[in-house]
Design a protein around this motif. Structure first.
Motif, PDB file in Angstrom:
ATOM      1  N   VAL A  59      38.552  43.635  46.629  1.00  0.00           N
ATOM      2  CA  VAL A  59      38.571  42.323  45.976  1.00  0.00           C
ATOM      3  C   VAL A  59      37.923  42.355  44.593  1.00  0.00           C
ATOM      4  CG1 VAL A  59      38.701  41.030  48.126  1.00  0.00           C
ATOM      5  CG2 VAL A  59      36.467  41.375  47.043  1.00  0.00           C
ATOM      6  N   SER A  60      37.003  43.262  44.368  1.00  0.00           N
ATOM      7  CA  SER A  60      36.320  43.279  43.078  1.00  0.00           C
ATOM      8  C   SER A  60      37.038  44.126  42.034  1.00  0.00           C
ATOM      9  CB  SER A  60      34.870  43.753  43.233  1.00  0.00           C
ATOM     10  OG  SER A  60      34.824  45.091  43.670  1.00  0.00           O
ATOM     11  N   GLY A  61      38.176  44.727  42.406  1.00  0.00           N
ATOM     12  CA  GLY A  61      38.834  45.525  41.380  1.00  0.00           C
ATOM     13  C   GLY A  61      40.262  45.943  41.616  1.00  0.00           C
ATOM     14  N   LEU A  62      40.796  45.760  42.810  1.00  0.00           N
ATOM     15  CA  LEU A  62      42.135  46.275  43.075  1.00  0.00           C
ATOM     16  C   LEU A  62      43.200  45.210  43.289  1.00  0.00           C
ATOM     17  CD1 LEU A  62      41.289  49.250  45.469  1.00  0.00           C
ATOM     18  CD2 LEU A  62      41.945  49.362  43.057  1.00  0.00           C
ATOM     19  N   VAL A  63      42.832  44.041  43.739  1.00  0.00           N
ATOM     20  CA  VAL A  63      43.822  42.998  44.002  1.00  0.00           C
ATOM     21  C   VAL A  63      43.385  41.695  43.330  1.00  0.00           C
ATOM     22  CG1 VAL A  63      44.531  43.978  46.221  1.00  0.00           C
ATOM     23  CG2 VAL A  63      42.804  42.191  46.163  1.00  0.00           C
ATOM     24  N   PHE A  64      44.348  40.818  43.157  1.00  0.00           N
ATOM     25  CA  PHE A  64      44.066  39.506  42.602  1.00  0.00           C
ATOM     26  C   PHE A  64      43.906  38.524  43.751  1.00  0.00           C
ATOM     27  CE2 PHE A  64      45.351  35.315  41.184  1.00  0.00           C
ATOM     28  CZ  PHE A  64      44.559  35.162  40.062  1.00  0.00           C
ATOM     29  N   ILE A  65      42.776  37.841  43.795  1.00  0.00           N
ATOM     30  CA  ILE A  65      42.540  36.799  44.799  1.00  0.00           C
ATOM     31  C   ILE A  65      42.857  35.462  44.136  1.00  0.00           C
ATOM     32  CG2 ILE A  65      40.822  35.677  46.284  1.00  0.00           C
ATOM     33  CD1 ILE A  65      41.529  38.506  47.175  1.00  0.00           C
ATOM     34  N   ARG A  66      43.656  34.649  44.800  1.00  0.00           N
ATOM     35  CA  ARG A  66      44.069  33.357  44.255  1.00  0.00           C
ATOM     36  C   ARG A  66      42.860  32.484  43.902  1.00  0.00           C
ATOM     37  NH1 ARG A  66      46.888  36.613  45.170  1.00  0.00           N
ATOM     38  NH2 ARG A  66      48.975  36.715  45.976  1.00  0.00           N
ATOM     39  N   GLU A  67      43.077  31.486  43.077  1.00  0.00           N
ATOM     40  CA  GLU A  67      42.003  30.587  42.652  1.00  0.00           C
ATOM     41  C   GLU A  67      41.470  29.725  43.787  1.00  0.00           C
ATOM     42  OE1 GLU A  67      40.505  30.438  39.648  1.00  0.00           O
ATOM     43  OE2 GLU A  67      41.738  32.150  39.081  1.00  0.00           O
ATOM     44  N   HIS A  68      42.308  29.456  44.774  1.00  0.00           N
ATOM     45  CA  HIS A  68      41.932  28.598  45.893  1.00  0.00           C
ATOM     46  C   HIS A  68      42.374  29.280  47.187  1.00  0.00           C
ATOM     47  CE1 HIS A  68      42.558  24.482  48.076  1.00  0.00           C
ATOM     48  NE2 HIS A  68      41.571  25.175  48.584  1.00  0.00           N
ATOM     49  N   VAL A  69      41.422  29.620  48.019  1.00  0.00           N
ATOM     50  CA  VAL A  69      41.715  30.266  49.300  1.00  0.00           C
ATOM     51  C   VAL A  69      41.239  29.342  50.411  1.00  0.00           C
ATOM     52  CG1 VAL A  69      41.306  32.276  50.762  1.00  0.00           C
ATOM     53  CG2 VAL A  69      41.411  32.552  48.269  1.00  0.00           C
TER      54      VAL A  69
END
Length: 108
Positions: A59-69
């Motif tokens: 999560v801190s560097g490989l994938v994009f986490i949506r703005e709202h989970v």
């Protein structure tokens, strides 16, 4: 792959909108199941190690986490997989504090 823009398509059930993700955790019965669900829903790479150190790395560097989970069925997860629920919350709080102050996470 890290890119500077939002992906054009979103895998799995994470399709509500490009900036939102809803993940149903109600039926998760173990940390391994939780990691497999997170891997599938957030399109983590095949080499994801299914542990909390690996979660942080992804999560801190490989994938994009949506703005709202939004995690649906959180009460069930917290009852059946308490340590995993706590670790997930801690990791996402730390991620928001360090990298994404606008990240909104709901636990329903």
């Amino acid at each position: 792959m890290v890119t500077g823009h939002m992906p054009q398509w979103v895998p799995g059930r994470v399709r509500e909108e490009l900036h939102q993700a809803a993940v149903d955790v109600a039926s998760v019965a173990s940390e391994d199941e939780l990691h497999r669900l997170l891997q599938r829903e957030f399109d983590f790479p095949d080499f994801y190690g299914r542990n909390w150190a690996a979660f942080w790395d992804v999560v801190s560097g490989l994938v994009f986490i949506r703005e709202h989970v939004r995690f649906v069925g959180w009460k069930s997860l917290a009852e059946h997989v308490a340590d995993g629920a706590m670790m997930l919350t801690d990791c996402l709080d730390r991620y928001r504090d360090r990298y994404r102050p606008g990240l909104r996470v709901e636990y329903r």
